[in-house]
Design an enzyme around this catalytic site. Sequence first.
Site, PDB file in Angstrom:
ATOM      1  N   ARG A  20       2.425  -2.320  14.464  1.00  0.00           N
ATOM      2  CA  ARG A  20       3.772  -2.470  13.917  1.00  0.00           C
ATOM      3  C   ARG A  20       4.249  -1.189  13.257  1.00  0.00           C
ATOM      4  O   ARG A  20       3.528  -0.572  12.481  1.00  0.00           O
ATOM      5  CB  ARG A  20       3.793  -3.608  12.895  1.00  0.00           C
ATOM      6  CG  ARG A  20       5.120  -3.769  12.164  1.00  0.00           C
ATOM      7  CD  ARG A  20       5.039  -4.879  11.151  1.00  0.00           C
ATOM      8  NE  ARG A  20       4.161  -4.561  10.036  1.00  0.00           N
ATOM      9  CZ  ARG A  20       4.570  -4.102   8.854  1.00  0.00           C
ATOM     10  NH1 ARG A  20       5.867  -3.902   8.642  1.00  0.00           N
ATOM     11  NH2 ARG A  20       3.720  -3.866   7.892  1.00  0.00           N
ATOM     12  N   GLU A  33       9.609   6.199   6.281  1.00  0.00           N
ATOM     13  CA  GLU A  33       8.223   5.759   6.200  1.00  0.00           C
ATOM     14  C   GLU A  33       7.466   6.218   7.436  1.00  0.00           C
ATOM     15  O   GLU A  33       8.049   6.748   8.391  1.00  0.00           O
ATOM     16  CB  GLU A  33       8.143   4.230   6.052  1.00  0.00           C
ATOM     17  CG  GLU A  33       8.706   3.732   4.720  1.00  0.00           C
ATOM     18  CD  GLU A  33       8.595   2.233   4.555  1.00  0.00           C
ATOM     19  OE1 GLU A  33       8.223   1.551   5.527  1.00  0.00           O
ATOM     20  OE2 GLU A  33       8.869   1.739   3.450  1.00  0.00           O
ATOM     21  N   HIS A  78      -3.380  -2.019   5.960  1.00  0.00           N
ATOM     22  CA  HIS A  78      -2.552  -1.094   5.197  1.00  0.00           C
ATOM     23  C   HIS A  78      -3.471  -0.017   4.644  1.00  0.00           C
ATOM     24  O   HIS A  78      -4.483  -0.316   4.003  1.00  0.00           O
ATOM     25  CB  HIS A  78      -1.833  -1.814   4.057  1.00  0.00           C
ATOM     26  CG  HIS A  78      -0.685  -1.028   3.505  1.00  0.00           C
ATOM     27  ND1 HIS A  78      -0.868   0.109   2.753  1.00  0.00           N
ATOM     28  CD2 HIS A  78       0.656  -1.192   3.620  1.00  0.00           C
ATOM     29  CE1 HIS A  78       0.310   0.615   2.417  1.00  0.00           C
ATOM     30  NE2 HIS A  78       1.249  -0.159   2.935  1.00  0.00           N
ATOM     31  N   HIS A 106      -3.577  -6.327   6.318  1.00  0.00           N
ATOM     32  CA  HIS A 106      -2.181  -6.319   5.889  1.00  0.00           C
ATOM     33  C   HIS A 106      -1.255  -7.126   6.792  1.00  0.00           C
ATOM     34  O   HIS A 106      -0.515  -7.975   6.324  1.00  0.00           O
ATOM     35  CB  HIS A 106      -1.698  -4.875   5.806  1.00  0.00           C
ATOM     36  CG  HIS A 106      -0.279  -4.719   5.352  1.00  0.00           C
ATOM     37  ND1 HIS A 106       0.180  -5.234   4.149  1.00  0.00           N
ATOM     38  CD2 HIS A 106       0.788  -4.117   5.933  1.00  0.00           C
ATOM     39  CE1 HIS A 106       1.466  -4.945   4.003  1.00  0.00           C
ATOM     40  NE2 HIS A 106       1.868  -4.281   5.071  1.00  0.00           N
ATOM     41  N   ARG A 164       0.374   3.808  10.701  1.00  0.00           N
ATOM     42  CA  ARG A 164      -0.621   3.246   9.800  1.00  0.00           C
ATOM     43  C   ARG A 164      -2.028   3.219  10.386  1.00  0.00           C
ATOM     44  O   ARG A 164      -3.012   3.414   9.660  1.00  0.00           O
ATOM     45  CB  ARG A 164      -0.205   1.825   9.395  1.00  0.00           C
ATOM     46  CG  ARG A 164       0.956   1.827   8.426  1.00  0.00           C
ATOM     47  CD  ARG A 164       1.411   0.421   8.105  1.00  0.00           C
ATOM     48  NE  ARG A 164       2.442   0.464   7.068  1.00  0.00           N
ATOM     49  CZ  ARG A 164       3.089  -0.589   6.643  1.00  0.00           C
ATOM     50  NH1 ARG A 164       2.832  -1.788   7.162  1.00  0.00           N
ATOM     51  NH2 ARG A 164       4.008  -0.479   5.700  1.00  0.00           N
TER      52      ARG A 164
END
Length: 545
Positions: free
Chosen positions: A373, A121, A231, A338, A279
């Site tokens: 994160r 990811e 997100h 998110h 992100r």
Amino acid sequence: MTPVSIDWETEADLVVIGGGVAGLTAARTASLRGLRVLTLSKGGATDTSTQYAQGGIAVVAPHGDSVESHVHDTVEAGAGLCDVDAVRSIVEGGQAAVAALTDLGAVFDLGRDGQISRTREGGHSTRRIIHAGGDATGAEVQRALNAAGLPVLFGAAACEILTGPSGVQGVLAVSDKGFGVVHAPAVLLATGGLGQLYALSTNPPGATADGVALALWAGAAVADLEFLQFHPTVLYTPGGLGRRPLISEAVRGEGGILVDSEGDSVTAGVHPRGDLAPRDVVSRAIAARMRALGTDHVYLDARTIDGFPQRFPTITASCRAAGIDPSTDLIPVAPAAHYQCGGVVTDPHGRTAVAGLYAAGEVARTGLHGANRLASNSLLEGLVVGERVGVAAAERLGEHVRVTDVPTRVTERADRVVLQQLMTDHASVVRDRAGLDEAIKRMKDAVTQRETVLAAGSVESAPYDGGGAPTDRTHATPGAELAERIAGIEDVALTLTARSLLLAASARTESRGCHTRSDHPEPDDRLRHSMFVVLDEDGRPRLDQ
């Protein structure tokens, strides 16, 4: 002032507030060590952010990976604010935590070689993400933990952490039995995130920042609230509000490409990893492209992914419910609130500065996430720190606790719809001084009433009336009166947390991680530290540096 009677009492060694991965892991661990544990959950057994987690669990792979590599990726994403020792501590605990979950019966997807399958990811340098049910990892984790059969009081909301000279004394809660007190020397806040601060969120309805408010009222500090991860790819539908289905980063990990309404790449030239950039980078790129084109979404092209419905069954179902077939159609996506990277300040074992008060999971700020994160580190943190809290709570055994009265405290409450629109308009993916000042001013105007934390009337110091403890441990839908009381408690928590977040975002005059200031587009080394927030004597948030 109208007194509120205490209708029930009970005792526990540990009260867990929240029924997601961190809370249930802690409850199970503490129970195995002989502690009497009671878990309070506002909603049902699956009304948690854990349930909706799609991507997986980031855990060091047995081959071609290392703790140091995972630490490096985490710290790089965290943009200078990670506590490296905490990161290493939590990453090192990942494999044992997953093994414990597997022992509980959790089943992870296997590759053709019969070994656990791993994907990659955004922000990760290798394929280390394990998953279950394709894109239903959180649901499998939740199922395994729920199957442990631990006592949970559903439809019960915590109103206040009760403290004394030696720290935590118990919890004031409200359930369908009325207001009650749980006498306990240890309390874990595992309440999840604060997504309901915003009009659009991937979070469940119960993600109303309860734990942040409870911690502040108890005298603990919170930090890094301004680092709210949006997100980048949430399923967009015209007029859609509330919790929206997310389109996991794993789709991009398997080859999905972000394009705009003209068919051009959204992230080309923005970051070396392109669509697999961290992100915050991808969210900013999407927000910038939407502003440039005057659109309210972009697209994810996943048509080249073989076997999409089998690999991503949950996403496929969400898309088809919106009339979209990912195998033949572009998926409309946009950023949405998110994950809160900051929260209640703890050490890597979940301890706060208030004796007997712990926090774990999304509500906590352990130092793992820093300013942003890294994908799939959230379930990792919930498992590792949750288990550690279950062990640490034994420190409080033998502590004499007996609450004799419930204090009165005045709080502020703003209309939720007004609050959500203010935060969405002025404290979203990109922020600036004018917008934050406007939000702070209008938040003050939006406060419709000053009231007690119970949000249902004034509370005087009230001795217990000897009521019995609740016995219902099964899910029951709250009645109208209880639902109204819980909604009031949530609105108070949202109001306090919104003010705290705006305060920190206003003070951080730089862009770092997932906090972007268009008027201060570069990071400032002088601000390479956390913003701590506590309450002043009047119960209002202030910076504590």
